[in-house]
Design a protein around this motif. Sequence first.
Motif, mmCIF file in Angstrom:
data_model
loop_
_atom_site.group_PDB
_atom_site.id
_atom_site.type_symbol
_atom_site.label_atom_id
_atom_site.label_comp_id
_atom_site.label_asym_id
_atom_site.label_seq_id
_atom_site.Cartn_x
_atom_site.Cartn_y
_atom_site.Cartn_z
ATOM 1 N N LEU A 121 0.833 -1.208 0.000
ATOM 2 C CA LEU A 121 0.000 0.000 0.000
ATOM 3 C C LEU A 121 0.869 1.260 0.000
ATOM 4 N N GLU A 122 1.968 1.195 0.732
ATOM 5 C CA GLU A 122 2.895 2.326 0.760
ATOM 6 C C GLU A 122 3.509 2.555 -0.622
ATOM 7 N N ASN A 123 3.853 1.456 -1.294
ATOM 8 C CA ASN A 123 4.414 1.563 -2.642
ATOM 9 C C ASN A 123 3.396 2.139 -3.627
ATOM 10 N N VAL A 124 2.141 1.724 -3.469
ATOM 11 C CA VAL A 124 1.081 2.254 -4.331
ATOM 12 C C VAL A 124 0.946 3.761 -4.131
ATOM 13 N N THR A 125 0.943 4.184 -2.877
ATOM 14 C CA THR A 125 0.836 5.614 -2.569
ATOM 15 C C THR A 125 2.004 6.391 -3.168
ATOM 16 N N THR A 126 3.204 5.820 -3.052
ATOM 17 C CA THR A 126 4.394 6.481 -3.601
ATOM 18 C C THR A 126 4.294 6.622 -5.110
ATOM 19 N N MET A 127 3.875 5.548 -5.783
ATOM 20 C CA MET A 127 3.776 5.592 -7.243
ATOM 21 C C MET A 127 2.683 6.548 -7.705
ATOM 22 N N GLU A 128 1.573 6.578 -6.996
ATOM 23 C CA GLU A 128 0.500 7.508 -7.363
ATOM 24 C C GLU A 128 0.976 8.951 -7.221
ATOM 25 N N ARG A 129 1.768 9.201 -6.188
ATOM 26 C CA ARG A 129 2.314 10.551 -6.000
ATOM 27 C C ARG A 129 3.292 10.905 -7.122
ATOM 28 N N LEU A 130 4.138 9.963 -7.499
ATOM 29 C CA LEU A 130 5.110 10.208 -8.567
ATOM 30 C C LEU A 130 4.417 10.406 -9.918
ATOM 31 N N LEU A 131 3.379 9.620 -10.172
ATOM 32 C CA LEU A 131 2.643 9.769 -11.433
ATOM 33 C C LEU A 131 1.902 11.104 -11.480
ATOM 34 N N LEU A 132 1.411 11.546 -10.332
ATOM 35 C CA LEU A 132 0.766 12.859 -10.268
ATOM 36 C C LEU A 132 1.795 13.955 -10.542
ATOM 37 N N GLN A 133 2.974 13.784 -9.985
ATOM 38 C CA GLN A 133 4.055 14.741 -10.220
ATOM 39 C C GLN A 133 4.437 14.770 -11.700
ATOM 40 N N LEU A 134 4.463 13.596 -12.316
ATOM 41 C CA LEU A 134 4.764 13.514 -13.749
ATOM 42 C C LEU A 134 3.697 14.231 -14.563
ATOM 43 N N ASP A 135 2.444 14.030 -14.194
ATOM 44 C CA ASP A 135 1.341 14.676 -14.906
ATOM 45 C C ASP A 135 1.428 16.196 -14.790
ATOM 46 N N GLU A 136 1.743 16.689 -13.601
ATOM 47 C CA GLU A 136 1.873 18.130 -13.395
ATOM 48 C C GLU A 136 3.054 18.689 -14.189
ATOM 49 N N THR A 137 4.143 17.930 -14.224
ATOM 50 C CA THR A 137 5.321 18.350 -14.986
ATOM 51 C C THR A 137 4.998 18.441 -16.472
ATOM 52 N N GLU A 138 4.279 17.446 -16.968
ATOM 53 C CA GLU A 138 3.927 17.422 -18.389
ATOM 54 C C GLU A 138 2.981 18.564 -18.742
ATOM 55 N N ARG A 139 2.016 18.837 -17.883
ATOM 56 C CA ARG A 139 1.075 19.929 -18.151
ATOM 57 C C ARG A 139 1.778 21.281 -18.146
ATOM 58 N N ALA A 140 2.710 21.463 -17.210
ATOM 59 C CA ALA A 140 3.462 22.718 -17.154
ATOM 60 C C ALA A 140 4.329 22.882 -18.403
ATOM 61 N N PHE A 141 4.938 21.790 -18.840
ATOM 62 C CA PHE A 141 5.783 21.842 -20.035
ATOM 63 C C PHE A 141 4.946 22.141 -21.275
ATOM 64 N N ASN A 142 3.786 21.513 -21.379
ATOM 65 C CA ASN A 142 2.916 21.751 -22.532
ATOM 66 C C ASN A 142 2.434 23.197 -22.573
ATOM 67 N N GLN A 143 2.161 23.759 -21.406
ATOM 68 C CA GLN A 143 1.735 25.155 -21.345
ATOM 69 C C GLN A 143 2.856 26.078 -21.800
ATOM 70 N N PHE A 144 4.068 25.797 -21.322
ATOM 71 C CA PHE A 144 5.224 26.597 -21.733
ATOM 72 C C PHE A 144 5.450 26.474 -23.237
ATOM 73 N N TRP A 145 5.382 25.245 -23.744
ATOM 74 C CA TRP A 145 5.636 25.041 -25.169
ATOM 75 C C TRP A 145 4.574 25.727 -26.021
ATOM 76 N N SER A 146 3.332 25.687 -25.577
ATOM 77 C CA SER A 146 2.255 26.330 -26.324
ATOM 78 C C SER A 146 2.544 27.819 -26.507
ATOM 79 N N GLU A 147 2.999 28.463 -25.446
ATOM 80 C CA GLU A 147 3.314 29.893 -25.512
ATOM 81 C C GLU A 147 4.555 30.144 -26.367
#
Length: 240
Positions: A121-147
């Motif tokens: 369960l701890e590993n699942v929580t860690t991976m979900e947090r990392l995947l959320l971080q990846l999603d936020e990173t990708e969205r920020a990058f896409n926003q920057f690239w769009s501009e």
Amino acid sequence: MLNSVSDLHGYIDKSQLTEDLGGTLEYRHSQWINHRTAIENFAMSLKTTAEMLQMFGACLATKELPSSVLSAEDLLMSHTRQRDKLQDELKLLGKQGTTLLSCIQEPATKSPTSKLNPSELENVTTMERLLLQLDETERAFNQFWSEHHLKLNQCLQLQHFERNFYEVKLALDSLLAEQAEFTDIGDSVICVEQLLKEHKNLEGKGQDTLEKAQLLSIIGDQLIQSHHYAVDSIRPRCVE
């Protein structure tokens, strides 16, 4: 003092003990090590990719915009290729993370009564947090690239506009110079007819150039209406 495993059961529920201690908790140390190693590798890859994106963004932000059509086209293609490569890295990382999370959650899918142990369960929580971080990173990058991509396209539009402006201006200046040379009114019918013919030819060339100038003015107005970053340099060209 505990004298046997059965004594331990008096203090800790069997569901919280591994099978080697007479409990029902499924725990495989080798699997835990594999999962933790994979998670740490994924976290490191995510950190490295995020740093690459930051470096790429910083490089683009400080890059001077080109001053010709060819250089603007080259820069747009170069930056797009780099962006596509980084985007592929993000997608691959996302697939790897999703697959790893599925592997960690797999024990709970074996049967309706199967549950993940605390470490899983701890590993699942860690991976979900990392995947959320990846999603936020990708969205920020896409926003920057769009501009940034918009700015590169506007730069290319500006260079086309500037080149066409100078071509039209040169043509108009040439026509005005030719017109200024028509000082002779002719001293015979033949001369007058020749002068009229030359005037007509000049008028034809002038009409084509004026149409190009009008079209260029329309394009300039469209760039202004689209909130082009170089509106202050485009507007005087349209007036001129």
